[in-house]
Motif scaffolding. Structure first.
Motif, PDB file in Angstrom:
ATOM      1  N   LEU A  26       0.854  -1.200  -0.025  1.00  0.00           N
ATOM      2  CA  LEU A  26      -0.144   0.169   0.048  1.00  0.00           C
ATOM      3  C   LEU A  26       0.883   1.301  -0.083  1.00  0.00           C
ATOM      4  CD1 LEU A  26      -2.787  -1.256   2.565  1.00  0.00           C
ATOM      5  CD2 LEU A  26      -2.823  -0.936   0.101  1.00  0.00           C
ATOM      6  N   TYR A  27       2.053   1.217   0.709  1.00  0.00           N
ATOM      7  CA  TYR A  27       2.741   2.286   0.931  1.00  0.00           C
ATOM      8  C   TYR A  27       3.366   2.686  -0.306  1.00  0.00           C
ATOM      9  CZ  TYR A  27       6.689   5.493   2.436  1.00  0.00           C
ATOM     10  OH  TYR A  27       7.135   6.619   2.615  1.00  0.00           O
ATOM     11  N   TRP A  28       3.910   1.434  -0.926  1.00  0.00           N
ATOM     12  CA  TRP A  28       4.589   2.008  -2.238  1.00  0.00           C
ATOM     13  C   TRP A  28       3.720   2.266  -3.537  1.00  0.00           C
ATOM     14  CZ3 TRP A  28       8.859   3.655  -1.989  1.00  0.00           C
ATOM     15  CH2 TRP A  28       9.794   3.529  -1.038  1.00  0.00           C
ATOM     16  N   HIS A  29       2.532   1.672  -3.388  1.00  0.00           N
ATOM     17  CA  HIS A  29       1.513   2.227  -4.652  1.00  0.00           C
ATOM     18  C   HIS A  29       1.223   3.408  -4.339  1.00  0.00           C
ATOM     19  CE1 HIS A  29      -1.985   2.141  -7.070  1.00  0.00           C
ATOM     20  NE2 HIS A  29      -2.667   2.445  -6.144  1.00  0.00           N
ATOM     21  N   SER A  30       1.052   3.851  -3.158  1.00  0.00           N
ATOM     22  CA  SER A  30       0.783   5.417  -2.875  1.00  0.00           C
ATOM     23  C   SER A  30       1.993   6.310  -3.213  1.00  0.00           C
ATOM     24  CB  SER A  30       0.256   5.454  -1.514  1.00  0.00           C
ATOM     25  OG  SER A  30       0.238   6.923  -1.178  1.00  0.00           O
ATOM     26  N   PHE A  31       2.979   6.074  -2.875  1.00  0.00           N
ATOM     27  CA  PHE A  31       4.208   6.636  -3.006  1.00  0.00           C
ATOM     28  C   PHE A  31       4.610   6.985  -4.789  1.00  0.00           C
ATOM     29  CE2 PHE A  31       8.776   7.332  -3.925  1.00  0.00           C
ATOM     30  CZ  PHE A  31       9.178   8.293  -3.216  1.00  0.00           C
ATOM     31  N   PHE A  32       4.458   5.960  -5.577  1.00  0.00           N
ATOM     32  CA  PHE A  32       4.392   5.907  -6.949  1.00  0.00           C
ATOM     33  C   PHE A  32       3.327   6.365  -7.588  1.00  0.00           C
ATOM     34  CE2 PHE A  32       8.037   2.950  -5.810  1.00  0.00           C
ATOM     35  CZ  PHE A  32       9.096   3.768  -6.318  1.00  0.00           C
ATOM     36  N   ALA A  33       2.121   6.033  -7.156  1.00  0.00           N
ATOM     37  CA  ALA A  33       0.717   6.686  -7.680  1.00  0.00           C
ATOM     38  C   ALA A  33       0.430   7.938  -7.681  1.00  0.00           C
ATOM     39  CB  ALA A  33      -0.359   5.575  -7.450  1.00  0.00           C
ATOM     40  N   ASP A  34       0.258   8.254  -6.484  1.00  0.00           N
ATOM     41  CA  ASP A  34      -0.319   9.820  -6.179  1.00  0.00           C
ATOM     42  C   ASP A  34       0.622  10.357  -5.095  1.00  0.00           C
ATOM     43  OD1 ASP A  34      -0.931   8.563  -3.440  1.00  0.00           O
ATOM     44  OD2 ASP A  34      -3.049   8.177  -3.577  1.00  0.00           O
ATOM     45  N   GLY A  35       1.780   9.877  -4.568  1.00  0.00           N
ATOM     46  CA  GLY A  35       2.493  10.744  -3.904  1.00  0.00           C
ATOM     47  C   GLY A  35       2.017  11.070  -2.334  1.00  0.00           C
ATOM     48  N   VAL A  37       1.824   9.815   0.379  1.00  0.00           N
ATOM     49  CA  VAL A  37       2.806   9.449   1.555  1.00  0.00           C
ATOM     50  C   VAL A  37       4.140  10.005   1.619  1.00  0.00           C
ATOM     51  CG1 VAL A  37       1.673   7.114   1.935  1.00  0.00           C
ATOM     52  CG2 VAL A  37       3.816   7.497   0.470  1.00  0.00           C
ATOM     53  N   ARG A  38       4.431  10.826   0.569  1.00  0.00           N
ATOM     54  CA  ARG A  38       5.766  11.645   0.325  1.00  0.00           C
ATOM     55  C   ARG A  38       5.804  12.892   1.319  1.00  0.00           C
ATOM     56  NH1 ARG A  38       6.207  12.149  -6.005  1.00  0.00           N
ATOM     57  NH2 ARG A  38       6.096   9.997  -6.710  1.00  0.00           N
ATOM     58  N   GLY A  44      16.549  15.028  -3.435  1.00  0.00           N
ATOM     59  CA  GLY A  44      17.364  14.232  -2.491  1.00  0.00           C
ATOM     60  C   GLY A  44      16.404  13.128  -1.910  1.00  0.00           C
ATOM     61  N   TYR A  45      15.300  13.471  -1.241  1.00  0.00           N
ATOM     62  CA  TYR A  45      14.582  12.653  -0.592  1.00  0.00           C
ATOM     63  C   TYR A  45      13.545  11.607  -1.616  1.00  0.00           C
ATOM     64  CZ  TYR A  45      10.038  11.126   1.076  1.00  0.00           C
ATOM     65  OH  TYR A  45       8.763  10.499   1.544  1.00  0.00           O
ATOM     66  N   LEU A  46      13.387  12.017  -2.765  1.00  0.00           N
ATOM     67  CA  LEU A  46      12.929  11.023  -3.648  1.00  0.00           C
ATOM     68  C   LEU A  46      13.708   9.911  -4.148  1.00  0.00           C
ATOM     69  CD1 LEU A  46      10.652  13.317  -6.084  1.00  0.00           C
ATOM     70  CD2 LEU A  46       9.918  12.164  -4.147  1.00  0.00           C
ATOM     71  N   ALA A  51      15.195   4.090  -3.309  1.00  0.00           N
ATOM     72  CA  ALA A  51      16.092   2.865  -2.842  1.00  0.00           C
ATOM     73  C   ALA A  51      15.479   1.892  -1.887  1.00  0.00           C
ATOM     74  CB  ALA A  51      17.300   3.429  -2.234  1.00  0.00           C
ATOM     75  N   PHE A  52      14.405   2.227  -1.673  1.00  0.00           N
ATOM     76  CA  PHE A  52      13.666   1.121  -0.635  1.00  0.00           C
ATOM     77  C   PHE A  52      12.849   0.042  -1.312  1.00  0.00           C
ATOM     78  CE2 PHE A  52      15.395   4.339   2.238  1.00  0.00           C
ATOM     79  CZ  PHE A  52      15.814   3.451   3.327  1.00  0.00           C
ATOM     80  N   PRO A  53      12.102   0.284  -2.253  1.00  0.00           N
ATOM     81  CA  PRO A  53      11.381  -0.930  -2.619  1.00  0.00           C
ATOM     82  C   PRO A  53      11.915  -2.421  -2.628  1.00  0.00           C
ATOM     83  CG  PRO A  53      11.104   0.885  -4.134  1.00  0.00           C
ATOM     84  CD  PRO A  53      12.283   1.329  -3.347  1.00  0.00           C
ATOM     85  N   VAL A  54      13.126  -2.392  -3.155  1.00  0.00           N
ATOM     86  CA  VAL A  54      13.751  -3.777  -3.182  1.00  0.00           C
ATOM     87  C   VAL A  54      14.084  -4.363  -1.490  1.00  0.00           C
ATOM     88  CG1 VAL A  54      15.599  -5.150  -3.846  1.00  0.00           C
ATOM     89  CG2 VAL A  54      14.521  -3.730  -5.317  1.00  0.00           C
ATOM     90  N   PRO A  55      14.625  -3.646  -0.930  1.00  0.00           N
ATOM     91  CA  PRO A  55      14.679  -3.876   0.493  1.00  0.00           C
ATOM     92  C   PRO A  55      13.409  -4.143   1.451  1.00  0.00           C
ATOM     93  CG  PRO A  55      16.100  -2.074   0.149  1.00  0.00           C
ATOM     94  CD  PRO A  55      15.253  -2.311  -1.043  1.00  0.00           C
ATOM     95  N   ASP A  56      12.541  -3.373   1.130  1.00  0.00           N
ATOM     96  CA  ASP A  56      11.354  -3.431   1.707  1.00  0.00           C
ATOM     97  C   ASP A  56      10.319  -4.758   1.094  1.00  0.00           C
ATOM     98  OD1 ASP A  56      11.502  -1.130   2.932  1.00  0.00           O
ATOM     99  OD2 ASP A  56       9.931   0.071   2.203  1.00  0.00           O
ATOM    100  N   THR A  57      10.715  -5.241  -0.258  1.00  0.00           N
ATOM    101  CA  THR A  57      10.210  -6.503  -0.709  1.00  0.00           C
ATOM    102  C   THR A  57      10.689  -7.513   0.016  1.00  0.00           C
ATOM    103  OG1 THR A  57       9.709  -5.356  -2.676  1.00  0.00           O
ATOM    104  CG2 THR A  57       9.691  -7.731  -2.744  1.00  0.00           C
TER     105      THR A  57
END
Length: 142
Positions: A26-35, A37-38, A44-46, A51-57
């Motif tokens: 849900l977090y990554w969907h929101s981050f990439f779809a509508d932002g 959760v940003r 720099g933040y983005l 860098a986190f989707p792979v370790p989070d997976t």
């Protein structure tokens, strides 16, 4: 602890692990779809967050394996619980450190409230998983 208490703690731990894995999606969907959760739109933040989707997976998979091992009362439960605990601790600490160092926690920004809640959740869950795994290691070891 009693058998009833252990069973209740086990169910709660499994639920937290499965919900956490779903929460990553849900977090990554929101981050990439509508932002929504940003906490910032700065480059720099983005870059940091991307860098986190792979370790989070990987952490979500470890959490699901921990939940499955708990459900089936398999010996690897302790291993997966401790790996998940370490992953959640690292995630909570690295995100908190980044947000504090860059002043991204803001009273006026709802996304930063969510981020703070998620960071505290990760840190709390890390402690819970480690303590639960260690306290019940003999029972979980089969």
């Amino acid at each position: 602890t009693t058998a009833v208490s252990f069973a209740r703690q086990r169910r709660g731990t499994m639920a937290a692990l499965v919900c956490s894995a779903a929460g990553f999606l849900l977090y990554w969907h929101s981050f990439f779809a509508d932002g929504a959760v940003r906490t910032s739109g700065e480059a720099g933040y983005l870059e940091f967050e991307r860098a986190f989707p792979v370790p989070d997976t990987a952490l979500a998979i470890a959490a699901l394996l921990a939940a499955w091992s708990l459900w089936r009362t398999l010996a690897p439960a302790v291993l997966w619980l401790l790996l998940s605990a370490g992953g959640f601790a690292f995630l909570g600490l690295i995100d908190t450190a980044y947000h504090v160092q860059h002043g991204l926690y803001s009273w006026a920004n709802r996304a930063s409230w969510l981020e703070l809640a998620l960071n505290l959740y990760c840190l709390g869950l890390a402690v819970w998983l480690a303590v639960f795994a260690w306290r019940h290691r003999r029972r979980l070891d089969g």
